[in-house]
Write a protein that holds these residues in place. Structure first.
Motif, PDB file in Angstrom:
ATOM      1  N   PRO A 162      19.416  73.016  32.343  1.00 38.75           N
ATOM      2  CA  PRO A 162      20.223  74.044  33.005  1.00 38.75           C
ATOM      3  C   PRO A 162      19.404  75.223  33.509  1.00 38.75           C
ATOM      4  CG  PRO A 162      21.182  73.464  30.878  1.00 38.75           C
ATOM      5  CD  PRO A 162      19.838  72.812  30.961  1.00 38.75           C
ATOM      6  N   GLU A 163      18.206  75.415  32.966  1.00 40.71           N
ATOM      7  CA  GLU A 163      17.375  76.533  33.398  1.00 40.71           C
ATOM      8  C   GLU A 163      16.541  76.210  34.633  1.00 40.71           C
ATOM      9  OE1 GLU A 163      15.260  78.266  30.107  1.00 40.71           O
ATOM     10  OE2 GLU A 163      17.017  78.098  28.813  1.00 40.71           O
ATOM     11  N   LYS A 164      16.473  74.953  34.997  1.00 39.11           N
ATOM     12  CA  LYS A 164      15.649  74.539  36.144  1.00 39.11           C
ATOM     13  C   LYS A 164      16.468  73.954  37.293  1.00 39.11           C
ATOM     14  CE  LYS A 164      11.484  73.540  33.493  1.00 39.11           C
ATOM     15  NZ  LYS A 164      10.526  72.506  33.092  1.00 39.11           N
ATOM     16  N   ASN A 165      17.804  74.008  37.159  1.00 36.60           N
ATOM     17  CA  ASN A 165      18.693  73.431  38.174  1.00 36.60           C
ATOM     18  C   ASN A 165      19.910  74.321  38.360  1.00 36.60           C
ATOM     19  OD1 ASN A 165      17.499  70.558  38.597  1.00 36.60           O
ATOM     20  ND2 ASN A 165      17.549  70.817  36.384  1.00 36.60           N
ATOM     21  N   LYS A 166      20.531  74.232  39.518  1.00 33.34           N
ATOM     22  CA  LYS A 166      21.765  74.987  39.778  1.00 33.34           C
ATOM     23  C   LYS A 166      22.944  74.124  39.358  1.00 33.34           C
ATOM     24  CE  LYS A 166      19.887  77.514  43.721  1.00 33.34           C
ATOM     25  NZ  LYS A 166      20.007  77.744  45.162  1.00 33.34           N
ATOM     26  N   LEU A 167      23.739  74.636  38.416  1.00 35.63           N
ATOM     27  CA  LEU A 167      24.835  73.857  37.849  1.00 35.63           C
ATOM     28  C   LEU A 167      26.200  74.542  37.916  1.00 35.63           C
ATOM     29  CD1 LEU A 167      23.068  72.518  34.627  1.00 35.63           C
ATOM     30  CD2 LEU A 167      23.476  71.296  36.755  1.00 35.63           C
ATOM     31  N   ALA A 168      26.318  75.654  38.615  1.00 38.06           N
ATOM     32  CA  ALA A 168      27.601  76.358  38.658  1.00 38.06           C
ATOM     33  C   ALA A 168      28.716  75.415  39.105  1.00 38.06           C
ATOM     34  CB  ALA A 168      27.520  77.552  39.605  1.00 38.06           C
ATOM     35  N   LYS A 169      29.783  75.412  38.332  1.00 43.39           N
ATOM     36  CA  LYS A 169      30.986  74.628  38.594  1.00 43.39           C
ATOM     37  C   LYS A 169      30.761  73.119  38.576  1.00 43.39           C
ATOM     38  CE  LYS A 169      33.289  78.349  40.986  1.00 43.39           C
ATOM     39  NZ  LYS A 169      33.904  78.856  42.170  1.00 43.39           N
ATOM     40  N   ALA A 170      29.590  72.663  38.113  1.00 48.02           N
ATOM     41  CA  ALA A 170      29.374  71.221  37.933  1.00 48.02           C
ATOM     42  C   ALA A 170      30.287  70.741  36.809  1.00 48.02           C
ATOM     43  CB  ALA A 170      27.911  70.933  37.607  1.00 48.02           C
ATOM     44  N   ARG A 171      30.696  69.482  36.872  1.00 47.54           N
ATOM     45  CA  ARG A 171      31.644  68.950  35.907  1.00 47.54           C
ATOM     46  C   ARG A 171      30.969  67.905  35.016  1.00 47.54           C
ATOM     47  NH1 ARG A 171      36.755  67.437  39.381  1.00 47.54           N
ATOM     48  NH2 ARG A 171      37.790  67.534  37.373  1.00 47.54           N
ATOM     49  N   PHE A 172      31.116  68.082  33.717  1.00 51.22           N
ATOM     50  CA  PHE A 172      30.567  67.178  32.714  1.00 51.22           C
ATOM     51  C   PHE A 172      31.668  66.842  31.726  1.00 51.22           C
ATOM     52  CE2 PHE A 172      27.096  69.793  34.258  1.00 51.22           C
ATOM     53  CZ  PHE A 172      26.104  68.862  34.510  1.00 51.22           C
ATOM     54  N   SER A 173      31.530  65.726  31.029  1.00 50.06           N
ATOM     55  CA  SER A 173      32.478  65.404  29.960  1.00 50.06           C
ATOM     56  C   SER A 173      31.886  65.861  28.629  1.00 50.06           C
ATOM     57  CB  SER A 173      32.730  63.888  29.915  1.00 50.06           C
ATOM     58  OG  SER A 173      31.562  63.217  29.489  1.00 50.06           O
ATOM     59  N   LYS A 174      32.723  65.958  27.620  1.00 50.09           N
ATOM     60  CA  LYS A 174      32.234  66.319  26.291  1.00 50.09           C
ATOM     61  C   LYS A 174      31.202  65.301  25.812  1.00 50.09           C
ATOM     62  CE  LYS A 174      36.652  68.264  25.018  1.00 50.09           C
ATOM     63  NZ  LYS A 174      37.884  68.016  24.293  1.00 50.09           N
ATOM     64  N   GLU A 175      31.414  64.042  26.140  1.00 44.22           N
ATOM     65  CA  GLU A 175      30.545  62.964  25.674  1.00 44.22           C
ATOM     66  C   GLU A 175      29.139  63.039  26.270  1.00 44.22           C
ATOM     67  OE1 GLU A 175      33.725  62.375  26.900  1.00 44.22           O
ATOM     68  OE2 GLU A 175      34.558  62.207  24.885  1.00 44.22           O
ATOM     69  N   ASN A 176      28.993  63.585  27.470  1.00 46.24           N
ATOM     70  CA  ASN A 176      27.656  63.584  28.078  1.00 46.24           C
ATOM     71  C   ASN A 176      26.979  64.954  28.080  1.00 46.24           C
ATOM     72  OD1 ASN A 176      28.787  64.895  30.323  1.00 46.24           O
ATOM     73  ND2 ASN A 176      28.689  63.104  31.654  1.00 46.24           N
ATOM     74  N   LEU A 177      27.517  65.901  27.317  1.00 47.48           N
ATOM     75  CA  LEU A 177      26.900  67.229  27.240  1.00 47.48           C
ATOM     76  C   LEU A 177      25.495  67.217  26.636  1.00 47.48           C
ATOM     77  CD1 LEU A 177      29.730  69.723  26.264  1.00 47.48           C
ATOM     78  CD2 LEU A 177      28.432  69.604  28.386  1.00 47.48           C
ATOM     79  N   LEU A 178      25.181  66.212  25.828  1.00 44.59           N
ATOM     80  CA  LEU A 178      23.848  66.141  25.230  1.00 44.59           C
ATOM     81  C   LEU A 178      22.762  66.098  26.301  1.00 44.59           C
ATOM     82  CD1 LEU A 178      24.272  63.746  22.191  1.00 44.59           C
ATOM     83  CD2 LEU A 178      23.812  66.188  22.179  1.00 44.59           C
ATOM     84  N   GLY A 179      23.078  65.549  27.476  1.00 47.63           N
ATOM     85  CA  GLY A 179      22.116  65.497  28.568  1.00 47.63           C
ATOM     86  C   GLY A 179      21.709  66.872  29.080  1.00 47.63           C
ATOM     87  N   LEU A 180      22.491  67.893  28.734  1.00 48.95           N
ATOM     88  CA  LEU A 180      22.166  69.275  29.124  1.00 48.95           C
ATOM     89  C   LEU A 180      21.451  70.038  28.014  1.00 48.95           C
ATOM     90  CD1 LEU A 180      25.553  70.278  30.785  1.00 48.95           C
ATOM     91  CD2 LEU A 180      23.431  69.666  31.944  1.00 48.95           C
ATOM     92  N   LEU A 181      21.521  69.517  26.806  1.00 51.38           N
ATOM     93  CA  LEU A 181      21.011  70.260  25.655  1.00 51.38           C
ATOM     94  C   LEU A 181      19.692  69.725  25.113  1.00 51.38           C
ATOM     95  CD1 LEU A 181      24.424  70.560  23.762  1.00 51.38           C
ATOM     96  CD2 LEU A 181      23.340  72.268  25.220  1.00 51.38           C
ATOM     97  N   GLY A 182      19.163  68.667  25.688  1.00 53.00           N
ATOM     98  CA  GLY A 182      17.969  68.007  25.176  1.00 53.00           C
ATOM     99  C   GLY A 182      16.776  68.920  24.981  1.00 53.00           C
ATOM    100  N   ARG A 183      16.571  69.847  25.871  1.00 52.76           N
ATOM    101  CA  ARG A 183      15.393  70.721  25.789  1.00 52.76           C
ATOM    102  C   ARG A 183      15.453  71.674  24.594  1.00 52.76           C
ATOM    103  NH1 ARG A 183      14.760  75.959  28.126  1.00 52.76           N
ATOM    104  NH2 ARG A 183      12.727  75.263  28.778  1.00 52.76           N
ATOM    105  N   TYR A 184      16.636  71.844  24.032  1.00 50.10           N
ATOM    106  CA  TYR A 184      16.788  72.786  22.932  1.00 50.10           C
ATOM    107  C   TYR A 184      16.571  72.157  21.558  1.00 50.10           C
ATOM    108  CZ  TYR A 184      18.706  75.435  26.763  1.00 50.10           C
ATOM    109  OH  TYR A 184      18.870  76.067  27.978  1.00 50.10           O
ATOM    110  N   ASN A 185      16.339  70.846  21.526  1.00 53.89           N
ATOM    111  CA  ASN A 185      16.045  70.132  20.295  1.00 53.89           C
ATOM    112  C   ASN A 185      17.080  70.426  19.209  1.00 53.89           C
ATOM    113  OD1 ASN A 185      14.640  68.357  18.733  1.00 53.89           O
ATOM    114  ND2 ASN A 185      13.177  69.877  17.973  1.00 53.89           N
TER     115      ASN A 185
END
Length: 189
Positions: A162-185
């Motif tokens: 999320p810090e290297k891409n523009k994501l405003a108003k992008a839509r994700f499901s609860k199930e695939n949120l991990l794809g946004l959090l990977g860098r935070y370990n």
């Protein structure tokens, strides 16, 4: 002399053996045709449909794709970033796009439905309002990519910082949120 074809149907042709004549193809349908490793450089496809075709590793230097639909096609290793990007627009359904490159392209409102996009490079592209419906994005690269208002609710296996891409108003499901959090370990259970 360059070809100009309009409203033609091309079926069961092997353009890997004999080159598709360079020129402009408008509102044409290509079905079960092979373009693998062929040279499509400088060819113009406007409002064309490709069904069950193999374009893997085709050369696309200055190739034009305007309002082109691909359905059930094999499009592996394509350098879409070599295309003429003026008014470039696609629709992909049930396509295999592994190892293809879309760097720096303006692809607003592009639809990817039921596609495999393994190791695809979307760096620097504008994919705002695009849809990734039921797509596998394993190893896909998103860096400085505009995904504003994009729909990734049914996509899987992506890693998007999320810090290297523009994501405003992008839509994700609860199930695939991990794809946004990977860098935070962090672990989500």
């Amino acid at each position: 002399m360059e070809e100009y074809q309009t409203d033609e149907d091309f079926k069961d042709e092997n353009y890997a053996e004999k080159r598709l004549p360079r020129g402009e193809y408008e509102n044409c349908t290509f079905e079960n045709c092979v373009f693998a490793n062929s040279d499509l450089s400088g060819t113009i496809f406007a409002e064309c449909t490709f069904i069950d075709c193999d374009l893997s590793m085709a050369k696309l230097h200055k190739t034009t794709f305007r309002e082109v639909k691909f359905k059930d096609c094999k499009l592996m290793g394509l350098h879409f970033d070599d295309c003429n990007d003026f008014l470039i627009s696609f629709d992909f359904e049930a396509c295999l796009l592994n190892f293809s490159i879309f760097q720096q392209l303006k692809l607003k409102n592009t639809r990817f439905k039921g596609c495999k996009l393994v190791e695809v490079d979307f760096s620097g592209s504008d994919l705002s309002s695009s849809v990734f419906a039921d797509c596998d994005l394993s190893g896909a690269t998103f860096e400085n990519t505009n995904l504003e208002a994009a729909d990734l609710r049914s996509a899987w296996n992506f890693v998007i910082d999320p810090e290297k891409n523009k994501l405003a108003k992008a839509r994700f499901s609860k199930e695939n949120l991990l794809g946004l959090l990977g860098r935070y370990n962090i672990k989500v259970e």
